[in-house]
Structures are given as C-alpha cells and as structure tokens.
Design an enzyme around this catalytic site. Sequence first.
Site, PDB file in Angstrom:
ATOM      1  N   GLY A 190       0.854  -1.147  -0.022  1.00 51.12           N
ATOM      2  CA  GLY A 190      -0.092   0.033   0.147  1.00 51.12           C
ATOM      3  C   GLY A 190       0.988   1.059   0.025  1.00 51.12           C
ATOM      4  CB  VAL A 194      -1.195   2.748   5.316  1.00 50.19           C
ATOM      5  CG1 VAL A 194      -1.831   1.663   6.025  1.00 50.19           C
ATOM      6  CG2 VAL A 194      -2.286   3.829   4.686  1.00 50.19           C
ATOM      7  N   GLY A 195       2.156   2.549   5.464  1.00 43.93           N
ATOM      8  CA  GLY A 195       3.239   1.608   5.641  1.00 43.93           C
ATOM      9  C   GLY A 195       3.930   2.036   7.137  1.00 43.93           C
ATOM     10  CD  GLU A 212       6.951  -5.850  -1.753  1.00 52.99           C
ATOM     11  OE1 GLU A 212       7.360  -4.819  -2.629  1.00 52.99           O
ATOM     12  OE2 GLU A 212       7.828  -6.486  -1.393  1.00 52.99           O
TER      13      GLU A 212
END
Length: 461
Positions: A190, A194-195, A212
């Site tokens: 994403g 958000v990571g 990723e």
Amino acid sequence: MHNQNSLALAGLMREYFDRGQTLEPGRRAAALRRLRRELIAREAELCEAVSADFGRGAFDTVTCELMQVREEIDTALRNLARWAAPQKAEGGLWNFPSCAAVCPQPRGVVLILSPWNYPILLALAPLVGAVAAGNCVLLRPSQRTANTARAIEGLLRASFPAGWAAAVLGGHAVSDRLLTGRFDLIFFTGSALVGRRVMRAAAEQLTPVVLELGGKSPCIVDETAEIESAARRIVWGKFLNAGQTCVAPDYLLVQRPVADRLAEALCREIGRMGYGRPGALPRIITEEHTRRIAELIAGERVIAGGGVFPRERRMEPTILYPVSPDAPCMREEIFGPVLPVLVCDTLDEAVALIRSRERPLALYHFSRDPTRIRRVLRETSAGGGCVNDVILHAASAGLPFGGVGMSGMGRYHGKASFDLFSNPRGLLLKPARLELPLRYPPHGAWKERAVSVFFRRGADG
C-alpha cells in the site's frame, strides 16, 4: 469473518501451526494444488467481482492477476522439495570436524494486508509463498474492492482448513485490530503513509515487517531509443488499470532531440489502443481519488485527454507535455491515467533528477546504446525495472520483486517468496567425541602461536 472474530482466528491458526500441521512439504504442495484448482474453477466469478468493483475487463484480470498467481503456484510446486531441503554450508576451519547446513523453517502465523488495485494478485501471490514455506496465513483484503474480497474469502475457504489460511473482511478498524495481535511477520502492500502506521504497530511486539510501497517510477527515453516501440509499450504500461499500478511509469524523462517525436507517438498510440473511447479504462477507485488527480493536472499543457468525470470515477488517458520538474504532478505519486513528459538536454540531467529524489520502486530506460544502459544502471538505484519495456519485470516469478528506501523493504515472488517467509535456521553438527582441544583453557604460548597461524592463514590470498 469480521472484526470481533479476527484475532480469535489468529489464535486458532497459532494452535494449528503449533500442532505441526503445515510442516510436511507434501501437505503444503497438496494445499497449493487445491488452491490452483479452485482458482481455475472460479475464473469467471473472480473476473466478475473485479469488474463490479471498478470496471476492469476480464482480459486484464486474467493476464495481470490470475495467470501470475498460477505461475507463482506452479513455480512453488516444481521447486518446493528442493527449497525446503537443508542446504549444505561451510562449517569453517575453527569448527573442524563438523557438518553445517541451513534448514528453512516456517516463521509461524503471518498477516497479509493487501491493496485494492490488483486485489487478487497482491493478496494471493504473497500467500502462495507463505503457504509454500509452511506458514499459516491470515489475509485481510481491501474493502475498497468488497466484491473481490468476498470472492477471495470463498476461494480460501474452499482451498484450506480455517486454521491454515483464511481471509477476514472489513476496513481500517479490522486492520487496526489485527495489528494489535501477535504475528510472526506482517506483509503490507500500500501507501508509504499507511506503511508507517503498520511499522509503528509492529514495533510494539518487534514483529518483522515487509513493506511493498510505491513512489514515482521514472522512465528515461534517450535519443537512441526506438521511438515507435517505446511509445507503444509506455502507453500500454501507463494506462493499464487506469494507471493504478504501483510499477507504472509515473513520468518520462526524454532527451530533447526525440521529445516531440515521442510526444506525437504517444498520442497516436492512445488512439490505436482505443483508450480514447468512453469507458475504455477501468474506473478510478474513488471519487476523492479522481478529484485529487484532476488537481494535479490543473494548469498544465495537455496534449492528449484531460477529461475528468469525478462522479463517474472516470478520466481520459492524459499526457502532459512539456512539464517542469517542480510541477504539482511531480510532487507525489500520480496513481492514475496521467503521464507527465519532461524534457532533458542530456542523460546527465535525467540521471541527476532521478538521484535527487527518493529511490523508486521501478526505473525504466529505453535505449539502443549498451554504454548508456550500463551507465544508468550503475548510477541509479531502484527496486527493479526494465530496459526497453515497462512493468513486465513484476510479472516474472523468477525475479525478486520489492522496493528500496521509501519504496519498500523485502523481496518476494518465486524463490524469494519462500525465503522471505522462512527462517533460515543455521545448524552445526559435531561428532560427539572427536574434536580439536585448542579452544579449551588453559591457553599457553603454543596455543597463541597456533591461533596466530590460523588467523594469518590465507591473509595474502
């Protein structure tokens, strides 16, 4: 299965794993064959689900998602016995006599948080590697593609015991709840925003994380490139999935002598591929996302497309030419059907611009000069890429896929997936009696001379 039961399911998986149900490679292979069989049987259902979610045609879903998942399964089935076997290693002179081996072991229970843009591929490709490595897998598909998420839940229910692999449905609340649980690895695909949240949550329990992500993947077209071929391949890759592809070329860096020719060829290829027809591209995932992309092209010189229809979540394939490096569309990942074209006088200028920005997930270079190709590869850093094509490196189970720096961490696909989801346990085997007594105290002068000889041995070689 929804929010209140998600962590209970993770607990069930922990029990299933602890009973050793996933350790036998033959059982893993049988499970992958069931998944393969169900994937083929449910082709129409999965294609219809993706179409219902954002209007993508069956051809692209089969070629870009289902076929790639099947390749991941087939690659694992061909190689699983070899991958899972202990690999001989060097024990070292100090350990003589001994044998050494690296023994792959599953990590345990893994959590996969998958995105909406390729909702089948980006959920199931990592799951295949995790199952091949002997893990239990809890998958949370994106609820932005709710129809596909339900289809994946049914697919996994038909392929695996609930304790081995299953999907939980729900949005951010489900993800946040899951991130409070204990997992042995978290695999997230994403945005970088958000990571960061995933990494912060994982840090509480020191859970390893694979990210990723994405970023602005550049594409260089130098003055030696085959222009017509470059234009055809760039247009295909950029507007595939309405530009909602993490490895799509985000912007072009074109040398001035061929810039006008390339711009014209890009416009022609849009027409030839029928991308100009209403509804030719899939829908943008949300109305908000559509408006965001529209703001990025405001005030730019549009030479193709430019039409934006937020309520319908549609946008015409759009080419901006020429574009300044400081333009709004160059400040963030576009993730839509907009291609900015920047003009560079030299290859030095193109390389310098790429190096001044975060390292991308992919980098592409169109050229017929091997010296230029080697130079770009040597002087830039990226997660992966292609020479004289785009995107297709991500479609190979034989190539490790992932980012570098802000574009991600960790590699998967094929053998890289098996390694990623395995603990490479190092093991030294010694005979019970035979050994060198040199290591044991007391350490006199002769032992010091002996270890000095060991230390200097081969120092000049």
